[in-house]
Design an enzyme around this catalytic site. Structure first.
Site, PDB file in Angstrom:
ATOM      1  N   ASP A 213       0.718  -1.298  -0.181  1.00 61.65           N
ATOM      2  CA  ASP A 213       0.180   0.168   0.222  1.00 61.65           C
ATOM      3  C   ASP A 213       0.548   1.368  -0.008  1.00 61.65           C
ATOM      4  O   ASP A 213       1.661   1.148   0.762  1.00 61.65           O
ATOM      5  CB  ASP A 213      -0.742  -0.017   1.364  1.00 61.65           C
ATOM      6  CG  ASP A 213      -2.065   0.926   1.536  1.00 61.65           C
ATOM      7  OD1 ASP A 213      -2.950   1.258   0.616  1.00 61.65           O
ATOM      8  OD2 ASP A 213      -2.243   1.966   2.124  1.00 61.65           O
ATOM      9  N   ILE A 214       0.038   1.888  -0.639  1.00 64.35           N
ATOM     10  CA  ILE A 214       1.034   3.457  -0.860  1.00 64.35           C
ATOM     11  C   ILE A 214       0.826   4.552  -0.113  1.00 64.35           C
ATOM     12  O   ILE A 214      -0.753   5.143   0.435  1.00 64.35           O
ATOM     13  CB  ILE A 214       1.106   3.873  -2.167  1.00 64.35           C
ATOM     14  CG1 ILE A 214       1.877   3.337  -3.484  1.00 64.35           C
ATOM     15  CG2 ILE A 214       2.162   6.083  -2.540  1.00 64.35           C
ATOM     16  CD1 ILE A 214       0.557   4.105  -4.885  1.00 64.35           C
ATOM     17  N   ASN A 221      -2.238  12.448  -3.169  1.00 71.36           N
ATOM     18  CA  ASN A 221      -3.738  12.402  -4.996  1.00 71.36           C
ATOM     19  C   ASN A 221      -4.047  13.691  -4.473  1.00 71.36           C
ATOM     20  O   ASN A 221      -4.130  14.661  -5.917  1.00 71.36           O
ATOM     21  CB  ASN A 221      -4.555  11.458  -4.177  1.00 71.36           C
ATOM     22  CG  ASN A 221      -4.243  10.596  -5.826  1.00 71.36           C
ATOM     23  OD1 ASN A 221      -3.738  11.137  -6.778  1.00 71.36           O
ATOM     24  ND2 ASN A 221      -5.384   9.780  -5.415  1.00 71.36           N
ATOM     25  N   ASP A 230      -1.686   8.397 -10.846  1.00 68.62           N
ATOM     26  CA  ASP A 230      -2.426   7.351 -12.011  1.00 68.62           C
ATOM     27  C   ASP A 230      -0.881   7.344 -12.094  1.00 68.62           C
ATOM     28  O   ASP A 230      -0.511   6.427 -12.030  1.00 68.62           O
ATOM     29  CB  ASP A 230      -3.010   7.700 -12.840  1.00 68.62           C
ATOM     30  CG  ASP A 230      -4.931   7.888 -12.603  1.00 68.62           C
ATOM     31  OD1 ASP A 230      -4.757   7.656 -10.754  1.00 68.62           O
ATOM     32  OD2 ASP A 230      -5.108   8.711 -12.894  1.00 68.62           O
ATOM     33  N   GLU A 256      -5.084   1.844  -4.202  1.00 72.25           N
ATOM     34  CA  GLU A 256      -3.303   2.249  -4.348  1.00 72.25           C
ATOM     35  C   GLU A 256      -3.248   0.423  -3.695  1.00 72.25           C
ATOM     36  O   GLU A 256      -2.162   0.825  -3.524  1.00 72.25           O
ATOM     37  CB  GLU A 256      -2.959   3.712  -3.368  1.00 72.25           C
ATOM     38  CG  GLU A 256      -3.321   3.756  -2.052  1.00 72.25           C
ATOM     39  CD  GLU A 256      -4.822   4.200  -1.707  1.00 72.25           C
ATOM     40  OE1 GLU A 256      -4.741   5.172  -0.478  1.00 72.25           O
ATOM     41  OE2 GLU A 256      -5.638   3.672  -2.325  1.00 72.25           O
TER      42      GLU A 256
END
Length: 348
Positions: A213-214, A221, A230, A256
């Site tokens: 997971d980011i 974002n 993206d 994500e």
């Protein structure tokens, strides 16, 4: 097949469906099947063009009236369902019609040839000059050879068309199994791969999974926009694809979150690979395409778990997910295995 509480896709689908319904209620969108299909795909994150269109409408405070919703469905959802099916069906009908015509021609030509040769034979019985008979027979054979060559060429052309259709169907199937944003396998392909890997794992072969997971992705974002977000997701997907082995499956799990399934790998091997992935991502430099600006570095948290013979795949994913959130709770930018879950539980 209907989803059930034992289906590993259930929780994910229910979560996406809930987000879709809540957003539709906020936008005062009627909960029709068509509207739900649009918003489910929007939150599933598998259709870039649809998401960009809806984000643009939201940014400009445009109302989602009946006409707008219908246009979204007809533009982004309906073509995916019908266009490939209609095109393939029409092309198959055309090829089958041509093949039927070729066969009918071949049968008719065969009858004509047999009749012509029979007539030459009758003339031979009546005492016709042998040279003339040979000439007539040679002529009929030449005509037969010409017809056969023409038919063969026609069948070869249709065979090539069938190859094109088969290739088109294969590519359509591949698209149906691929996440459009990242190019990784989607949930459908992931579930199929996991089911097959589970069978082998129940025979004693190790099977491990890492869930990535980011870190702080929502903040990223919000700061730089979905387009840059993206771009980051695609970069993460590329790193994951490059680092896993040929027999592994990297996939987009949702939002994500990315996942990799490693058949034949034990927990230590999977954790080692996860650490290489984490370091590679931390070392990436992200540049904004429109301005050339260097953006803040990105880090990821990764959870790792190994399959236990006889358990449900959903249990494996759940342990992996808990390890991931332990990594996030421990400061992010780190790899945590299920062993640390046991330690954390004992400490608690």
């Amino acid at each position: 097949m209907d989803a059930s509480f034992d289906d590993p896709d259930y929780d994910y689908a229910a979560s996406i469906a809930g987000r879709a319904m809540r957003s539709m209620a906020e936008q005062q969108i009627a909960p029709t099947p068509i509207n739900f299909a649009v918003w489910f795909q929007y939150f599933a994150g598998s259709h870039d063009d649809l998401r960009n269109a809806i984000d643009l409408l939201i940014d400009h405070n445009r109302p989602f009236d009946a006409r707008t919703n219908q246009n979204l469905f007809e533009t982004y959802i309906a073509p995916q369902v019908s266009a490939a099916v209609v095109d393939t069906s029409e092309r198959l009908h055309a090829v089958m019609g041509a093949a039927k015509e070729f066969l009918a021609t071949a049968i008719a030509d065969n009858h004509s040839q047999m009749q012509a040769i029979s007539e030459v034979a009758d003339q031979g019985k009546s005492g016709l000059d042998p040279k003339a008979l040979v000439a007539q027979l040679m002529n009929e054979l030449a005509r037969a050879a010409t017809r056969a060559t023409r038919l063969e060429a026609g069948f070869a052309e249709k065979a090539r068309e069938l190859d094109v259709i088969r290739d088109s169907l294969s590519k359509s199937e591949e698209r149906a199994r691929t996440d459009t944003l990242t190019g990784l396998a989607n949930r459908r392909a992931l579930d199929e791969f996991l089911r097959k890997a589970q069978v082998t794992a129940d025979w004693g072969e190790p099977l491990s999974v890492l869930l990535l997971d980011i870190d702080h992705f929502k903040t990223f974002n919000d700061s730089f926009g979905h387009g840059v977000g993206d771009q980051v997701l695609r970069l993460m997907a590329r790193v994951l694809r490059e680092k896993v082995r040929a027999q592994d499956l990297p996939a987009r799990y949702g939002g994500e979150e990315l996942i990799a399934v490693l058949p034949g790998a034990d927990l230590a091997t999977c954790a080692e690979l996860a650490e290489r992935i984490r370091r590679a991502i931390a070392e990436c430099t992200i540049t904004r395409r429109s301005t050339g600006e260097t953006l803040p570095s990105i880090s990821v948290s990764i959870g790792v778990a190994q399959y236990r013979s006889g358990e449900a795949i959903s249990d494996l994913i759940e342990r992996c997910d808990r390890a991931l959130y332990l990594a996030k709770g421990g400061g992010r930018n780190r790899v945590v295995t299920e062993i640390e879950l046991d330690r954390a539980g004992a400490a608690g």
